[in-house]
Write a protein that holds these residues in place. Structure first.
Motif, PDB file in Angstrom:
ATOM      1  N   ALA A  64       0.831  -1.210   0.000  1.00  0.00           N
ATOM      2  CA  ALA A  64       0.000   0.000   0.000  1.00  0.00           C
ATOM      3  C   ALA A  64       0.860   1.253   0.000  1.00  0.00           C
ATOM      4  O   ALA A  64       0.585   2.216  -0.742  1.00  0.00           O
ATOM      5  CB  ALA A  64      -0.938  -0.020   1.205  1.00  0.00           C
ATOM      6  N   CYS A  65       1.905   1.252   0.807  1.00  0.00           N
ATOM      7  CA  CYS A  65       2.793   2.412   0.874  1.00  0.00           C
ATOM      8  C   CYS A  65       3.572   2.599  -0.425  1.00  0.00           C
ATOM      9  O   CYS A  65       3.860   3.739  -0.829  1.00  0.00           O
ATOM     10  CB  CYS A  65       3.746   2.281   2.056  1.00  0.00           C
ATOM     11  N   LEU A  67       2.434   1.883  -3.412  1.00  0.00           N
ATOM     12  CA  LEU A  67       1.499   2.472  -4.368  1.00  0.00           C
ATOM     13  C   LEU A  67       1.324   3.968  -4.102  1.00  0.00           C
ATOM     14  O   LEU A  67       1.222   4.767  -5.046  1.00  0.00           O
ATOM     15  CB  LEU A  67       0.151   1.762  -4.293  1.00  0.00           C
ATOM     16  N   VAL A  68       1.299   4.332  -2.817  1.00  0.00           N
ATOM     17  CA  VAL A  68       1.213   5.755  -2.479  1.00  0.00           C
ATOM     18  C   VAL A  68       2.481   6.476  -2.937  1.00  0.00           C
ATOM     19  O   VAL A  68       2.422   7.566  -3.538  1.00  0.00           O
ATOM     20  CB  VAL A  68       0.998   5.940  -0.963  1.00  0.00           C
ATOM     21  N   ALA A  69       3.642   5.879  -2.659  1.00  0.00           N
ATOM     22  CA  ALA A  69       4.912   6.494  -3.048  1.00  0.00           C
ATOM     23  C   ALA A  69       5.056   6.586  -4.560  1.00  0.00           C
ATOM     24  O   ALA A  69       5.733   7.483  -5.078  1.00  0.00           O
ATOM     25  CB  ALA A  69       6.075   5.692  -2.457  1.00  0.00           C
ATOM     26  N   ARG A  70       4.408   5.668  -5.268  1.00  0.00           N
ATOM     27  CA  ARG A  70       4.458   5.678  -6.729  1.00  0.00           C
ATOM     28  C   ARG A  70       3.755   6.911  -7.297  1.00  0.00           C
ATOM     29  O   ARG A  70       4.150   7.434  -8.334  1.00  0.00           O
ATOM     30  CB  ARG A  70       3.803   4.399  -7.242  1.00  0.00           C
ATOM     31  N   ARG A  71       2.735   7.375  -6.593  1.00  0.00           N
ATOM     32  CA  ARG A  71       2.000   8.554  -7.033  1.00  0.00           C
ATOM     33  C   ARG A  71       2.506   9.837  -6.374  1.00  0.00           C
ATOM     34  O   ARG A  71       2.518  10.893  -6.985  1.00  0.00           O
ATOM     35  CB  ARG A  71       0.513   8.376  -6.747  1.00  0.00           C
ATOM     36  N   LEU A  72       2.901   9.722  -5.101  1.00  0.00           N
ATOM     37  CA  LEU A  72       3.387  10.877  -4.352  1.00  0.00           C
ATOM     38  C   LEU A  72       4.851  10.643  -3.992  1.00  0.00           C
ATOM     39  O   LEU A  72       5.156   9.988  -3.005  1.00  0.00           O
ATOM     40  CB  LEU A  72       2.553  11.085  -3.084  1.00  0.00           C
ATOM     41  N   ARG A  73       5.745  11.156  -4.782  1.00  0.00           N
ATOM     42  CA  ARG A  73       7.175  10.923  -4.589  1.00  0.00           C
ATOM     43  C   ARG A  73       7.645  11.402  -3.220  1.00  0.00           C
ATOM     44  O   ARG A  73       8.577  10.852  -2.641  1.00  0.00           O
ATOM     45  CB  ARG A  73       7.964  11.652  -5.677  1.00  0.00           C
ATOM     46  N   PHE A  75       6.350  11.024  -0.473  1.00  0.00           N
ATOM     47  CA  PHE A  75       6.059  10.067   0.591  1.00  0.00           C
ATOM     48  C   PHE A  75       7.145   8.997   0.713  1.00  0.00           C
ATOM     49  O   PHE A  75       7.347   8.431   1.792  1.00  0.00           O
ATOM     50  CB  PHE A  75       4.706   9.390   0.299  1.00  0.00           C
ATOM     51  N   GLU A  76       7.844   8.727  -0.370  1.00  0.00           N
ATOM     52  CA  GLU A  76       8.785   7.604  -0.396  1.00  0.00           C
ATOM     53  C   GLU A  76       9.929   7.765   0.592  1.00  0.00           C
ATOM     54  O   GLU A  76      10.229   6.838   1.362  1.00  0.00           O
ATOM     55  CB  GLU A  76       9.350   7.417  -1.808  1.00  0.00           C
ATOM     56  N   ARG A 148      -5.136   1.825 -13.619  1.00  0.00           N
ATOM     57  CA  ARG A 148      -5.289   0.630 -12.783  1.00  0.00           C
ATOM     58  C   ARG A 148      -5.012  -0.641 -13.585  1.00  0.00           C
ATOM     59  O   ARG A 148      -4.376  -1.569 -13.085  1.00  0.00           O
ATOM     60  CB  ARG A 148      -6.694   0.588 -12.195  1.00  0.00           C
TER      61      ARG A 148
END
Length: 240
Positions: A64-65, A67-73, A75-76, A148
């Motif tokens: 899940a994290c 996928l979030v980092a993939r969209r919001l750099r 966050f990584e 998706r």
């Protein structure tokens, strides 16, 4: 009253024990046979349960994290630093930090074990997703796929080898770390190992340790077979 020589091993009281057990020889097959159902098998099953729960929960969180980092750099980097920090904490120290909050419970053990899987799983998932060629993504978009659909039908299948490599490492390391859980709860293969060390009983120590090593090897082999089943195209490519 004569005292016992402190240099002598403390042999557990097993009732009608054989000469092999009473003399604490290197390996006593009869002890293994007599204690498999009550001691060794339950500990093995508990160890498997602790490992499966930790890796499964860790994978869900890391995926899940990722996928979030993939969209919001942005966050990584913070998540990578936090998971790296948790990974560097010695297991016994982490257990001690958690006990005042969650007590001497399975929750304490699982929270610690999950924490140690996050760094490995998150980084491998990110590496796998980033390894997907850009032209492959563009071709998928040209075919009319949504974001998706590209993720589930293109990116994840291509990233699967790296993801499975992370799962293998996380699984084997969790099996090893789960033995330390016996300091918190009387479950897993760590319990017979620690009891054997405290009592200087050779057979229990050898068998419990061998089961832990065998479990790690078996789990890794099963995951390799699973990876081969999920990525048949890699075998075709290597054969060519």
């Amino acid at each position: 009253m004569t005292g016992r020589d402190p240099s002598e091993p403390v042999i557990p009281d097993f009732g009608e024990a054989s000469d092999c057990v009473q003399e604490n020889r290197l390996f006593c097959p009869d002890w293994v046979r007599d204690n498999w159902d009550d001691v060794l098998q339950p500990a093995l099953l508990q160890h498997i349960k602790l490992t499966v729960i930790a890796v499964a929960v860790g994978f869900v969180i890391a995926f899940a994290c990722a996928l979030v980092a993939r969209r919001l750099r942005i966050f990584e980097r913070p998540f990578d630093l936090i998971s790296a920090l948790l990974y560097t904490i010695p297991s016994l120290a982490l257990f001690q930090l958690l006990v005042p909050v969650t007590g001497l419970s399975v929750t304490t053990v699982e929270v610690a074990l999950v924490s140690y899987t996050l760094l490995i799983l998150f980084r491998n998932i990110m590496v796998g997703l980033r390894a997907v060629p850009a032209d492959v993504r563009e071709a998928a978009r040209g075919m009319g796929m949504s974001g998706r659909q590209i993720l589930w039908r293109v990116e994840l299948p291509l990233a699967l080898p790296a993801i499975m490599a992370g799962i293998r490492i996380a699984t084997v390391s969790t099996i090893a770390l789960a033995t330390v859980a016996a300091f918190v709860i009387p479950e897993g293969l760590g319990r017979p190992i620690f009891l054997a060390l405290r009592q200087f009983f050779n057979t229990e120590l050898i068998v419990a340790s061998a089961l832990a090593v065998g479990l790690a090897l078996a789990a890794d082999a099963l995951l390799v077979l699973l990876q081969r089943a999920l990525t048949p195209w890699t075998r075709v490519r290597s054969a060519a």
